[in-house]
Design an enzyme around this catalytic site. Structure first.
Site, short mmCIF file in Angstrom:
data_model
loop_
_atom_site.label_atom_id
_atom_site.label_comp_id
_atom_site.label_asym_id
_atom_site.label_seq_id
_atom_site.Cartn_x
_atom_site.Cartn_y
_atom_site.Cartn_z
N CYS A 151 0.63 5.53 -0.14
CA CYS A 151 -0.39 6.80 -0.15
C CYS A 151 -0.14 7.61 -1.36
CB CYS A 151 -0.13 7.53 1.30
SG CYS A 151 -0.76 6.47 2.49
N PRO A 153 0.80 -1.14 0.01
CA PRO A 153 -0.16 -0.11 0.14
C PRO A 153 0.88 1.15 -0.09
CG PRO A 153 -0.66 -1.67 1.80
CD PRO A 153 0.52 -2.04 1.16
N ARG A 173 -0.81 -5.59 9.19
CA ARG A 173 0.12 -4.82 8.96
C ARG A 173 0.53 -4.38 10.23
NH1 ARG A 173 3.00 -0.92 4.56
NH2 ARG A 173 3.47 -3.05 3.64
N ALA A 213 -3.30 3.05 2.10
CA ALA A 213 -4.26 3.26 3.48
C ALA A 213 -5.17 3.95 3.21
CB ALA A 213 -3.25 4.07 4.28
N TYR A 246 0.31 4.88 13.44
CA TYR A 246 -1.18 5.04 13.16
C TYR A 246 -2.01 4.54 14.37
CZ TYR A 246 0.18 7.05 8.74
OH TYR A 246 1.04 7.34 7.68
N LEU A 274 13.29 -2.05 1.09
CA LEU A 274 14.54 -1.79 0.31
C LEU A 274 14.96 -3.46 -0.51
CD1 LEU A 274 17.20 0.47 2.16
CD2 LEU A 274 15.73 0.98 -0.18
N ARG A 293 8.53 1.56 -3.58
CA ARG A 293 9.37 2.24 -4.30
C ARG A 293 9.74 1.50 -5.69
NH1 ARG A 293 10.17 3.95 0.93
NH2 ARG A 293 10.02 5.99 1.20
N GLN A 304 -6.14 -1.98 2.26
CA GLN A 304 -5.75 -1.82 3.63
C GLN A 304 -6.78 -0.78 4.27
OE1 GLN A 304 -2.24 0.55 4.26
NE2 GLN A 304 -1.20 -1.03 5.00
#
Length: 370
Positions: A27, A25, A234, A61, A186, A305, A328, A103
């Site tokens: 944003c 997920p 998660r 999210a 969160y 990564l 990414r 999610q």
């Protein structure tokens, strides 16, 4: 030579995911009408990963209530208009042979922020500009934000109800997998960590009490989605701070969550506060997934990564995780899974027919140029 481990399907309850390369997920902060309704950007952003060969594509999210948004531009699924817009996106993901994951999130004390590409990001957006009062387990602010309002029992009950209804809408929109976001500082993570949860009632103090909200949500969501839909959680496996939330507590609570109805655990880290030091290196969070997976005896994926096909294959083949999630790297290369299949010698049948002329290895073909 057999099929690479990355390309073995994985079945969880009533869903079979075609491979172990999943889209995390991410944003987007792109609901420009501030109504939580996903639009063409969200369709293209998620759709290109599905056509790029990923096995499971997670939506960002997505808030279970207006006050649960990180920013006013976040997606939501607290009403039927939002669910209908998500259904369009899910249909496209399915048309490409991928599974779709939702999610569900509540930002807690990190709510009412400015979006990431705004210079004011990391501060509370005032009500006069469309912001709102954030809520949390305790009236303890995230650095840089306004002090949140501590939830009372009625507020906690509303959060549980919001998750249940959002999960019901998610399944109605066609999502194959539902994930509860209990990471990255969160709301649920705030309840789990002793650094942000200073309560003295049945939701604070002991590990059992700090985990109570999560376990209530897991049971409520499981009831809403039925027995065939996989349920993920998660976790941030560590706050990276002494005396904070850590991988040992994560493993214990993962075991409890499995008993309550969760199937699979998505292991990340951090996010509870800022100013911490993390030594970033390829696969730096894989040991956390490995620990939780083995200590709790649960299925889990690794994230963080992971950038090459060989690295991802080694993580799954070695048994340190059941799948990998990419973020990414998927932004940089939405076709990562197709390229990985070529590099690892996997035999797959889900190259988009429109792209067959570019399939590895290059083959002579007739291409009409218009």
């Amino acid at each position: 030579m057999g099929q690479p481990h990355l390309f073995n399907p994985l079945s969880i309850r009533g869903t079979t995911i075609r491979n172990r390369i999943w889209v995390s997920p991410m944003c987007q902060y792109s609901c420009e009408q501030h109504d939580g309704v996903p639009d063409d950007w969200h369709l293209v952003n998620l759709g290109k990963s599905a056509s790029g060969g990923a096995g499971l594509v997670f939506a960002e999210a997505t808030a279970v209530s207006p006050e649960g948004r990180i920013t006013s531009e976040d997606t939501g699924i607290w009403n039927n208009d939002q669910a209908e817009a998500w259904a369009r996106i899910v249909r496209f993901i399915h048309s490409q042979g991928a599974s779709a994951g939702m999610q569900l999130s509540h930002a807690g004390r990190k709510a009412s922020d400015y979006r990431l590409f705004d210079d004011r990001c990391g501060t509370t957006k005032p009500v006069a500009e469309g912001g709102w009062k954030a809520v949390a387990p305790s009236a303890v602010a995230y650095p840089g934000f306004d002090v949140p309002e501590a939830l009372d029992e009625a507020g906690i009950d509303k959060v549980v109800d919001d998750y249940r209804e959002a999960a019901r809408r998610s399944v109605g929109a066609g999502f194959d997998v539902v994930e509860i976001h209990a990471a990255h500082g969160y709301l649920i993570h705030e309840f789990l960590s002793p650094l942000s949860n200073l309560r003295t009632d049945r939701y604070g103090g002991s590990l059992e009490n700090r985990a109570r909200l999560l376990l209530r949500i897991v049971r409520s969501v499981r009831e809403a989605i039925g027995e065939q839909v996989p349920l993920f959680v998660r976790f941030s496996a560590t706050d990276w701070i002494d005396d904070g939330w850590d991988e040992k507590q994560t493993a214990v609570v993962a075991g409890w969550a499995r008993e309550a109805g969760a199937d699979f655990f998505d292991i990340s880290s951090g996010g509870l506060t800022n100013g911490i030091f993390i030594s970033l290196e390829p696969g730096y969070q894989v040991p956390l997934a490995d620990f939780v997976r083995k200590e709790a005896g649960v299925a889990a994926n690794a994230v963080g990564l992971i950038t090459t096909a060989e690295q991802a294959e080694e993580i799954v083949a070695s048994g340190r995780a059941d799948a990998v999630m990419l973020a990414r790297q998927i932004i940089r290369d939405p076709n990562f899974a197709l390229r990985a299949a070529h590099e690892l010698g996997a035999d797959i049948e889900y190259w988009p027919r429109q792209y067959q002329g570019a399939r590895w290895p290059a083959q002579p073909t007739n291409i009409r140029v218009s």
